[in-house]
Design a protein around this motif. Structure first.
Motif, short mmCIF file in Angstrom:
data_model
loop_
_atom_site.label_atom_id
_atom_site.label_comp_id
_atom_site.label_asym_id
_atom_site.label_seq_id
_atom_site.Cartn_x
_atom_site.Cartn_y
_atom_site.Cartn_z
N PRO A 172 0.82 -1.23 0.00
CA PRO A 172 0.00 0.00 0.00
C PRO A 172 0.84 1.27 0.00
O PRO A 172 0.37 2.34 -0.35
CB PRO A 172 -0.81 -0.12 1.29
CG PRO A 172 -0.07 -1.09 2.14
CD PRO A 172 0.65 -2.02 1.21
N ARG A 173 2.11 1.13 0.43
CA ARG A 173 3.01 2.29 0.40
C ARG A 173 4.43 1.78 0.18
O ARG A 173 4.66 0.57 0.22
CB ARG A 173 2.93 3.05 1.74
CG ARG A 173 3.31 2.16 2.91
CD ARG A 173 3.33 2.90 4.24
NE ARG A 173 3.54 1.96 5.35
CZ ARG A 173 4.73 1.49 5.72
NH1 ARG A 173 5.82 1.87 5.09
NH2 ARG A 173 4.84 0.62 6.72
N ASP A 174 5.34 2.68 -0.04
CA ASP A 174 6.74 2.28 -0.19
C ASP A 174 7.28 1.73 1.11
O ASP A 174 7.02 2.29 2.18
CB ASP A 174 7.59 3.48 -0.61
CG ASP A 174 7.41 3.83 -2.07
OD1 ASP A 174 7.72 4.97 -2.45
OD2 ASP A 174 6.95 2.96 -2.83
N TYR A 175 8.03 0.62 1.02
CA TYR A 175 8.72 0.09 2.19
C TYR A 175 10.19 0.47 2.08
O TYR A 175 10.80 0.31 1.03
CB TYR A 175 8.58 -1.44 2.25
CG TYR A 175 7.29 -1.93 2.89
CD1 TYR A 175 6.12 -1.17 2.79
CD2 TYR A 175 7.24 -3.13 3.58
CE1 TYR A 175 4.94 -1.61 3.37
CE2 TYR A 175 6.06 -3.59 4.16
CZ TYR A 175 4.91 -2.82 4.05
OH TYR A 175 3.75 -3.26 4.61
N HIS A 176 10.74 0.94 3.19
CA HIS A 176 12.13 1.42 3.17
C HIS A 176 13.09 0.54 3.96
O HIS A 176 14.28 0.57 3.75
CB HIS A 176 12.20 2.85 3.74
CG HIS A 176 11.38 3.84 2.98
ND1 HIS A 176 11.89 4.56 1.94
CD2 HIS A 176 10.08 4.19 3.09
CE1 HIS A 176 10.95 5.35 1.45
NE2 HIS A 176 9.84 5.13 2.13
N HIS A 177 12.53 -0.21 4.94
CA HIS A 177 13.40 -0.91 5.88
C HIS A 177 13.51 -2.39 5.54
O HIS A 177 12.52 -3.05 5.22
CB HIS A 177 12.89 -0.74 7.31
CG HIS A 177 12.86 0.69 7.73
ND1 HIS A 177 14.01 1.42 7.91
CD2 HIS A 177 11.83 1.53 7.94
CE1 HIS A 177 13.68 2.65 8.25
NE2 HIS A 177 12.36 2.75 8.27
N SER A 178 14.73 -2.90 5.64
CA SER A 178 14.96 -4.29 5.25
C SER A 178 14.14 -5.26 6.09
O SER A 178 13.62 -6.25 5.58
CB SER A 178 16.45 -4.62 5.31
OG SER A 178 16.90 -4.44 6.62
N ASP A 179 13.95 -4.94 7.39
CA ASP A 179 13.15 -5.84 8.24
C ASP A 179 11.73 -5.98 7.72
O ASP A 179 11.17 -7.08 7.67
CB ASP A 179 13.11 -5.31 9.69
CG ASP A 179 14.45 -5.51 10.39
OD1 ASP A 179 14.59 -5.03 11.53
OD2 ASP A 179 15.34 -6.15 9.78
N ASP A 180 11.14 -4.85 7.32
CA ASP A 180 9.76 -4.87 6.81
C ASP A 180 9.68 -5.69 5.53
O ASP A 180 8.76 -6.49 5.35
CB ASP A 180 9.29 -3.44 6.50
CG ASP A 180 9.22 -2.58 7.75
OD1 ASP A 180 9.21 -3.18 8.86
OD2 ASP A 180 9.18 -1.35 7.63
N ILE A 181 10.65 -5.47 4.68
CA ILE A 181 10.61 -6.17 3.38
C ILE A 181 10.84 -7.66 3.59
O ILE A 181 10.19 -8.49 2.95
CB ILE A 181 11.65 -5.55 2.43
CG1 ILE A 181 11.34 -4.07 2.19
CG2 ILE A 181 11.65 -6.29 1.09
CD1 ILE A 181 12.46 -3.28 1.59
N GLU A 182 11.73 -8.00 4.52
CA GLU A 182 11.96 -9.43 4.78
C GLU A 182 10.73 -10.11 5.36
O GLU A 182 10.48 -11.29 5.11
CB GLU A 182 13.17 -9.61 5.71
CG GLU A 182 14.47 -9.26 4.99
CD GLU A 182 15.72 -9.74 5.71
OE1 GLU A 182 16.80 -9.33 5.29
OE2 GLU A 182 15.61 -10.52 6.67
#
Ligand SMILES: [Mg+2]
Length: 409
Positions: free
Chosen positions: A259-269
């Motif tokens: 829904p929005r840009d993800y910036h942090h590696s933890d979130d993306i993982e």
């Protein structure tokens, strides 16, 4: 009943050569050849740029033949993973027009815009928008055939769109007698060289000849296939654009647009882990396990990102080992830019039940190579794999072949 033309067949022009030119501006405007082994005279030309074609070079010529016709041609080695990456990007662009996208080969795909025509005006306008988006994103030109079904859109593309300055051609059922029937039978989509020989031996030299041949006779000779050919010759084709046909058999994959840009590696993982769970669950449900793990990340505008893959030591459908590889790919290839779309694919699928037996069977390498190639041929048709295998050193054929499979979902 009139069937609306909503099916697009998009075919990238001189695909491999166009990708090379997009990535290396000094090649633009030159006769560019993508060749298996430029040093070897018997290497095969996989793709020739428009300039090289204009000089008479054709795909599948040997390097020696091409050099004789076009001595100043620039030969470049194929970079399959790059072409597959761009191919995947083009599929994503197609999916911005409609969810009904069916990859047909590495550089061709069907898009059915039914139900979404009003958004794009009509199917011909949708074709124009697609061409423009592909050009803007990856700098590869393409031709698009538009028709009421897959058969007519493919014929419209091959026969008319590729030669038209607009790059788009529309064929309706009403055009069949004027445009389709005069063509030689060998130009008919779905008619391979063997069927062409059969038809020619029967005195059917044009598609019109086939159309007017009694369907009973065709069926007596070819069974149900005879009826299919008869219908195709009249521009009737009931086969739907199937977005899932390849995914179900050869790979399972799942994408999510955040829904929005993800910036942090933890979130993306975390997203990667969720997708991995979903993909593994689906593989288990199908009774399959996969050998290749692929991860794709895209920015909002779809133009930046990556799609990379790696191989598991043995096929799996368990989140643990699959996520380990997905995480590895992510950490290795992510450049820190914001992420909007995340994809996880598990491909090179095999029957889960046969895995154990295979562990104990000492299959030699060549056996595995051919089995892999067979699987890819089944999934993608013969041309793509012939091109790849005919040029790659034997030692890499299997890995490359698996990669090709991995990108088809
Ligand atoms: Mg093409």
């Amino acid at each position: 009943m009139k069937v609306e033309p909503t099916v697009l067949l998009a075919d990238m022009n001189s695909f491999y050569a166009s990708v090379e030119m997009a990535h290396n501006p000094t090649l633009r405007g030159q006769p560019v050849l993508v060749c298996g082994d430029p040093e070897r005279r018997h290497g095969i030309i996989l793709a020739a740029s428009r300039e090289a074609k204009r000089r008479g070079v054709k795909t599948a010529m040997t390097v020696g033949e091409a050099r004789a016709i076009c001595p100043d041609a620039v030969c470049v080695r194929p970079r399959m993973s790059l072409y597959l990456e761009v191919s995947w990007q083009i599929q994503q662009i197609a999916r911005t027009l409609s969810p009904l996208v069916e990859p047909y080969s590495v550089d061709e795909l069907f898009i059915d815009v039914r139900g979404a025509e009003h958004i794009w005006g009509d199917a011909v306008e949708a074709a124009g928008i697609f061409r423009q988006r592909v050009w803007e994103a990856v700098k590869v030109p393409c031709s698009v055939g538009v028709g009421p079904n897959k058969f007519l859109s493919k014929m419209a593309c091959d026969v008319e769109a590729k030669k038209s300055p607009s790059g788009v051609a529309l064929w309706r059922v009403d055009d069949v007698e004027a445009k389709l029937h005069p063509l030689p039978i060998g130009k008919m989509f779905m008619v391979g060289s063997r069927m062409e020989r059969h038809f020619r031996n029967m005195g059917l030299l044009t598609i019109g000849d086939l159309a007017h041949y009694p369907v009973d006779y065709l069926m007596r000779r070819f069974g149900l296939r005879g009826a299919v050919y008869h219908n195709l010759a009249w521009g009737r084709d009931g086969s739907p654009v199937r977005p899932d046909s390849l995914e179900q058999t050869k790979s399972v994959g799942h994408s999510v647009t955040l829904p929005r840009d993800y910036h942090h590696s933890d979130d993306i993982e975390l997203v990667l882990l969720e997708l991995t769970d979903e993909v593994c669950r689906r593989a288990r449900k199908l009774g399959k396990a996969g050998r290749t793990v692929s991860v794709g990340l895209r920015a909002y505008d779809l133009t930046r990102g990556f799609y990379r893959q790696t191989t598991l030591p043995s096929p799996s459908n368990l989140s643990g080992p699959v996520f380990e590889k997905a995480q590895l790919l992510f950490r290795r290839h992510w450049d820190g830019r914001p992420v909007r779309t995340v994809t996880v694919d598990l491909s090179g699928l095999e029957e889960d039940g046969t895995l154990q037996q295979e562990l104990f069977r000492d299959m030699d390498r060549q056996d595995r190579v051919s089995r892999t190639m067979d699987r890819i041929r089944d999934a993608m048709g013969t041309t793509a794999i012939v091109r790849a295998s005919s040029l790659l050193p034997a030692g890499q054929a299997r890995d490359r072949a698996v990669k090709i499979g991995g990108h088809y979902r």
